[in-house]
Every structure is written in structure tokens, then in C-alpha cells.
Design an enzyme around this catalytic site. Structure first.
Site, PDB file in Angstrom:
ATOM      1  CD  GLU A  81      -2.009  -2.036   1.150  1.00 45.02           C
ATOM      2  OE1 GLU A  81      -0.645  -2.410   1.752  1.00 45.02           O
ATOM      3  OE2 GLU A  81      -2.506  -3.691   0.908  1.00 45.02           O
ATOM      4  CG  HIS A 118     -11.356  -7.411   6.115  1.00 42.48           C
ATOM      5  ND1 HIS A 118     -10.514  -8.646   7.040  1.00 42.48           N
ATOM      6  CD2 HIS A 118     -10.260  -7.660   4.824  1.00 42.48           C
ATOM      7  CE1 HIS A 118      -8.964  -9.109   6.065  1.00 42.48           C
ATOM      8  NE2 HIS A 118      -9.566  -8.869   5.369  1.00 42.48           N
TER       9      HIS A 118
END
Ligand SMILES: Cc1ncc(C[n+]2csc(CCOP(=O)(O)OP(=O)(O)O)c2C)c(N)n1
Ligand SMILES: [Mg+2]
Length: 667
Positions: free
Chosen positions: A407, A474
Site C-alpha cells: 500500500e 476488515h
């Protein structure tokens, strides 16, 4: 300093077929930064400039590389690369003003020393965090590849910086994508006080090239002719055969990390040994021995450079101190953007939130071929939520890019693309993973415009939110990590129509936007949505229902929770869907609260430090006299988000909203 070691020449210089002019040019290019530094050290002792990071003894690397690259080719230097700036011929008074925080510098006094970039000279300066420079170089190189302009870019790091994860990520991406970057490690023996043996445990850093599948070379960094000829041959080849190359330059840091910190921990014999390898003195002795220059010539050149330094210093010292206003400082945080509405067409179709985002994205990419989307599994696979399904077929591999799992490097690459004239869109696979790209988001994207006027034309899509039984990693709705940071915009639609119009505006807007997409709404919320491209302005809330007794402010899934509650209760409420969290539509909130006298704010995130707290504070500051009851904040439990359904239901603020609303009405 530069004339003491004439007799002994340490390096076995090989001029190959270089002209006398080139040799003399390289010598003078090293002499100038050396003389500037010597002057700066005096000024530093006199308290006339702030911190100084010395590159004395390392000039051959900066100068050699910059001398090879064309002026249009980007260079990303670090804190010891004065030679990059001088060889690119930046007027010295601008550098001196920069170091004094004055207006003729490059950051309007907002950042210090070498922390600046300039598009005028195709230089992209560092942020303190070092490592992201490599990822930014990836993005610039990707832009060059897409433009097919045969340009190479060069990025620097010290050997200490190579231990950062960002560096590994960026090298891997560059290798996978064949990006034409010269990754230059200046191995100068120390990272602050840390010697190389405590920094890494391989024999040579350059050996890591093999692990990345990357060509790599070890270069005698104090030998200007070796640096120049090897880089020249490489760059000429890389322009034709784009690829990354990892370079380790062997050199030494002759002074302290910065001047104040000294060199007590460096063994003296090491300094003595390396003094004999001084890049300038040795080259000077060589040129004299070759009969190319003489003491008289050297004195003349030194006198000329001294005049140039003194005259430019006068200019910088005589420049008045920086002035600004709070308004001006605030305005410069963002690049100015004049929103131009594209009105929706009449024809509509029913879309789920997920489809509306996909359609909006696709239409934006069709309109503007400088848009590039990057993310994990977004190409053939279409993304884990299938939002980019079919994009690869529509736009090709150049513009729809699967990324390795990294990322931070991809956020940095998005910044680099923006520097090189592209619009970058990144799909975070889950908003939670923004934590792994946090540094370049909050430090690079957010601060570049304020620091040196460089836009970060980047949209990061953030699939977020709970209610999906996905556990602590998540399910987060982590908008508050970003609403706190000046320089970012944060958008959080709750409906397909808004999502489509807002993603278009987020992409048009040249500022960095975090675009939150609630996963639990993706396939549950449907709406008639105009079929063509249209925009909705950022920073404007939507009033979904109007009433007289209470103002409900919310966003994301909270909007739907509030709607469900209002359907079941006979309550006359203004329901405000914020749609954008930063900039925040405070006027919509104040206007409503002044009418209803009561405010409840519902957020899915846990309470402390979240949107509800700030909105509550703003309203008590601005609408206190209109309030008939204490403001209520409703937020999720102050815990991570649990996985099991019962626990998650108990965690979510949804279950507390109705009671809190009734309490407030009854107050
Ligand atoms: C993320 C981060 N950690 C630590 C620092 C503090 N710091 C700045 S420069 C530096 C040493 C860097 O060493 P190296 O990469 O070898 O470069 P050199 O200074 O030797 O040229 C350190 C520890 C920082 N700026 N950023
Ligand atoms: Mg070092």
C-alpha cells in the site's frame, strides 16, 4: 580544503573518451557545492542559518548523476545532495532564501532545508520520512513509461533509509513494472550514529538487486569519472530499454549527521582514510597532473564562485522576512479548484451502490485518458468487490494496474504520477489497509501543496464499514484518521446517486480525496441513477427529510439506520446526510440546528476523536443560544470491531440510536 592533497591521487581515473570540457565541467560542478557548504558552515556557526546536513565528500555522486540526466528528467534527492541543486543551476539566492525560510525560496517559509521540490527544475525534494521517495520515483517513472518519452529518473537514499519498508516495496514494484528508475544508494557508512553493521546484514546492499530481480551495480562513489561514465552508459541504455537499476555508491559521511551532532562515534582513522579519498581533491590533483588545469585557473574559478555566493547571499539576507495571513495559509493547503457542474441527464437506471461507483469511475476514465487506476487484484479479477470488472478490457493494462501487496509504495507512486501530470486512483482493497499506506497519505499527499505548491491529484477508494461480520481488520470505518489531517478531502456517500456524482467530482478535483464506500451498502442500496456522467460538488450535505423537532446528522450506513428509525417513529426531524466530511458543510448543520434546537449525531465509528465530537463542539461554539437540549453523540463501542454477529451487533451504534433519539426528543 580542496587544494591540500595535490601530490597523491588515490583513484586510478579513467577518462575514456571524455572531452577536456566535460572533465573541467565536472570539476567545477563539484567545486561549487563544496564552496557553498564551506560558507554555510561559517554561517551556521554565526547562527545565520538553521540545521545543516553536510554532503562534503559525497559530491561526486550528486554531481555525476545530475550531469548525466537531461534537465527534463526528474531527480529526487535527499538531504545531502546539494550538488543536485547546484548542477541543475538553481539560482543560489533561491536556495539561500529557502534555507532562511524566505519568499524567494521554494516553500514560502513552510518547510526547511532541502525539503522542497520544484517543477521548474524537475526536482522533487524529500519528506523527512526518507523511504517514500522511492515510491514517488516509481510513479514518475510510470508516467514517463506511459508517455513513452524515453526519460529516466533518479532517486537517492542513504544506506540507513534502505532499511525502511517503503524502499523494499518500491524496488519490488519498479522491478515488476519495469520502471526506468536509477535507484541510488549513497552508502556513507552511517545512518545518524548507526554504522552499517547495525543497519543491515548482507555483504553489500547492492546484492539485494538479485532478490528484486533487478540489475544492480556497485560504484566507487568518490570517483567522479567512474560515477559519470557508468551512469552515462546506463542511462543511455535505460532510455532505450526501460528498466530499473539499483546502484550502491561507496562513499563516506565526512561530517556529523547534522552539524550540531558531531562525529564522536566515528573512529578517527576512518575519517583520515576517507580524507585521502576526497572526490574533489583527488580529481583536482588528477586534472593538474594531466595538465588540464592550473593553480591560477583554480584560483580564478574559486574567486568567481565566491563572488556568486556572496552576491546571492546578499540577495537572500536582504530579502525581508516572510509575511502571510491566516487566510493565505489556509487557502494554500489545497490547490484551488473551481467546481464546474456537469448536470445529470434525464434517463436513469436502477443501480446498486457498487454499480454506481463502478459506472462513475468508468465514465471518468473514459473522459480523461490521464487517469490511471491501481490496486490489488483490480485488473483481470475486477477487484474483490468487482467494481473494476471490465476496466481492463476498456482501458488496457497501462491504465488498469494490478499491484503487488504494498500500500505504501502505491500511495507514493500515485503521488509520483500526479507530479508527472496524471490523475491517480487507487483502490485500497479494504479501508483498514490504509494503515499500511498511512505515512505517504498523511505526509506526502496531504502536505505537498502547502509545502511546495505541488498538487496530489489522487483519489483513494476506501471500501469500509461494519455489519458484515468481518472482524477487526476488515470492518473499520476509519475516516477520522484522515479528517484530522489538513490537506486531505474525505467523501463518504450513502446512496448510489451521490456516489456516482461524487466519485466524478473527487476525480476532477486536483486535491487528494479519500473516498469511503460502505461495503454493507454496496449490494443492499439501490436507486435510480442518471446513465451519463454527472458531478455533485464536494462539501455539500444533503437534507434527506425536513422536520421541526430535532436535527439528525449522520453519514454512510448511519444514514440508513436513521431512515429506518424515522420510518418506525413519528418524529419530525431534519435528517442531514453529510456526504462529504472534509470539507464539512457546517452551514447546513447550523441552519438546521438553529431551526430545531436539538442535535443528535450518529456515527458508525467509535466515539473518541470522531466526527460526532467535532460537530458537537462546533455546534456548541456557533449555535449555543439556539440549543434547547444538550447535544447527543451516538457512536459505536470503544473497542475494536468484533467478528461474531452478536458481538458486532452489540458493538455497532445502530442499536443505540433509537433510544438516544427518543431521550433527546423527550428532554
Ligand atoms: C521515518 C524516519 N525515521 C527516522 C528519521 C530520522 N533520520 C533522519 S536522517 C536519518 C539517518 C539516515 O541515514 P542514511 O539513510 O544512511 O542517510 P545519511 O544521513 O547517512 O545520508 C535518520 C535516522 C527520519 N527522518 N524518518
Ligand atoms: Mg548513511
Amino acid at each position: 580544503m580542496s587544494t591540500t592533497a595535490k601530490s597523491k591521487i588515490f583513484y586510478d581515473y579513467d577518462r575514456s573518451n571524455l572531452s577536456d570540457e566535460t572533465l573541467i565541467y565536472l570539476y567545477k560542478s563539484m567545486l561549487k557545492p563544496r564552496m557553498i557548504e564551506e560558507k554555510m558552515l561559517i554561517l551556521l556557526r554565526q547562527g545565520k542559518i538553521s540545521k545543516w546536513f553536510s554532503g562534503i565528500g559525497q559530491e561526486a555522486i550528486s554531481v555525476g548523476i545530475t550531469a548525466v540526466l537531461d534537465k527534463e528528467e526528474y531527480i529526487l534527492p535527499m538531504h545531502r545532495n546539494l550538488g543536485v541543486f547546484t548542477t541543475r543551476e538553481i539560482p543560489l539566492y533561491r536556495l539561500f532564501s529557502q534555507w532562511q525560510g524566505k519568499a524567494s525560496g521554494f516553500t514560502k517559509g513552510r518547510d526547511r532545508s532541502f525539503h522542497f521540490g520544484t517543477q521548474e527544475y524537475n526536482i522533487v525534494g524529500m519528506i523527512s520520512h526518507l523511504g517514500p521517495q522511492f515510491g514517488v520515483a516509481d510513479g514518475i517513472a510510470l508516467g514517463n513509461l506511459l508517455k513513452k518519452n524515453n526519460q529516466v529518473c533518479a532517486v537517492f537514499t542513504g544506506e540507513g533509509g534502505t532499511s525502511e519498508g517503503d524502499i523494499h516495496e518500491a524496488l519490488n514494484v519498479a522491478s515488476v513494472w519495469d520502471l526506468p528508475v536509477l535507484f541510488c544508494i549513497e552508502n556513507n557508512g552511517y545512518g545518524l550514529s548507526t554504522p552499517t553493521k547495525e543497519q543491515y546484514n548482507c555483504e553489500h546492499l547492492v546484492d539485494r538487486g538479485m532478490g528484486y530481480g533487478m540489475e544492480s551495480h556497485r560504484i566507487e562513489g568518490n570517483n567522479i569519472l567512474e560515477v559519470y561514465t557508468k551512469i552515462k552508459a546506463l542511462v543511455e541504455d535505460m532510455r532505450e530499454n526501460p528498466r530499473p537499476v539499483l546502484l550502491e555508491f561507496i562513499t563516506f559521511r565526512m561530517r556529523g549527521h547534522e552539524e550540531a551532532s558531531g562525529t564522536k562515534y566515528v573512529p578517527e582513522d576512518l575519517i583520515d582514510t576517507w580524507s585521502e579519498k576526497d572526490p574533489l581533491n583527488n580529481f583536482e590533483a588528477y586534472l593538474i597532473a594531466e595538465g588540464l588545469i592550473s593553480d591560477t585557473l583554480i584560483s580564478d574559478w574559486k574567486a568567481d564562485i565566491k563572488i556568486e555566493i556572496d552576491a546571492n547571499l546578499d540577495l537572500a539576507f536582504n530579502e525581508s522576512l516572510i509575511e502571510s495571513t491566516e487566510r493565505k495559509e489556509l487557502d494554500d493547503v489545497y490547490q484551488e479548484f473551481v467546481y464546474q457542474e456537469t448536470k445529470p441527464n434525464k434517463e436513469t437506471e436502477e443501480l446498486r451502490l457498487v454499480d454506481a461507483i463502478s459506472q462513475g469511475l468508468k465514465q471518468s476514465m473514459e473522459r480523461d485518458d490521464t487517469t490511471v487506476i491501481m490496486g490489488q487484484d483490480i485488473a483481470e479479477y475486477g477487484g474483490v468487490f468487482k467494481i473494476t470488472e471490465g476496466f481492463l478490457e476498456a482501458f488496457g493494462h497501462d491504465r488498469v494496474r494490478n499491484t503487488p501487496i504494498c500500500e505504501s509504495a502505491i500511495v507514493s507512486a500515485a503521488m509520483g504520477l500526479s507530479i508527472n501530470g496524471y490523475k491517480a486512483i487507487m483502490e485500497m482493497q479494504f479501508a483498514d489497509f490504509a494503515a499500511s499506506g498511512f505515512n505517504p497519505i498523511v505526509n506526502y499527499l496531504a502536505k505537498s501543496h502547502y509545502r511546495w505548491n505541488q498538487k496530489a491529484d489522487v483519489v483513494i477508494r476506501m471500501p469500509c464499514g461494519g455489519g458484515v461480520e468481518a472482524g477487526p481488520f476488515h470492518s473499520q470505518t476509519n475516516e477520522a484518521w484522515f479528517t484530522h489531517t489538513p490537506g486531505l478531502k474525505v467523501v463518504y456517500p450513502a446512496f448510489p446517486y451521490d456516489a456516482k456524482g461524487l466519485i466524478a467530482s473527487a476525480i476532477e478535483d486536483p486535491n487528494p480525496v479519500l473516498f469511503f464506500e460502505h461495503k454493507a451498502l454496496y449490494r443492499r442500496i439501490r436507486q435510480e441513477v442518471p446513465t451519463d456522467y454527472f458531478t455533485i460538488p464536494l462539501g455539500k450535505a444533503a437534507i434527506l427529510q425536513e422536520g421541526s423537532d430535532v436535527t439528525i446528522v449522520t453519514y454512510g450506513a448511519g444514514v440508513h439506520w436513521a431512515l429506518e428509525t424515522l420510518e418506525q417513529q413519528n418524529i419530525s426531524a431534519d435528517l442531514i446526510d453529510l456526504r462529504t466530511l472534509s470539507p464539512l458543510d457546517t452551514e447546513a448543520i447550523y441552519t438546521s440546528v438553529r431551526k430545531t434546537g436539538k442535535l443528535i449525531i450518529l456515527q458508525e465509528d467509535s466515539m473518541f476523536g470522531g466526527m460526532a465530537s467535532d460537530i458537537s463542539a462546533l455546534v456548541s461554539e456557533h449555535c449555543f443560544e439556539s440549543l434547547d437540549a444538550p447535544i447527543k453523540r451516538v457512536a459505536s463501542l470503544e473497542t475494536p470491531i468484533p467478528f461474531a454477529k452478536f458481538l458486532e451487533d452489540q458493538y455497532l451504534s445502530k442499536n443505540k440510536f433509537e433510544a438516544a433519539l427518543k431521550d433527546l426528543i423527550a428532554y
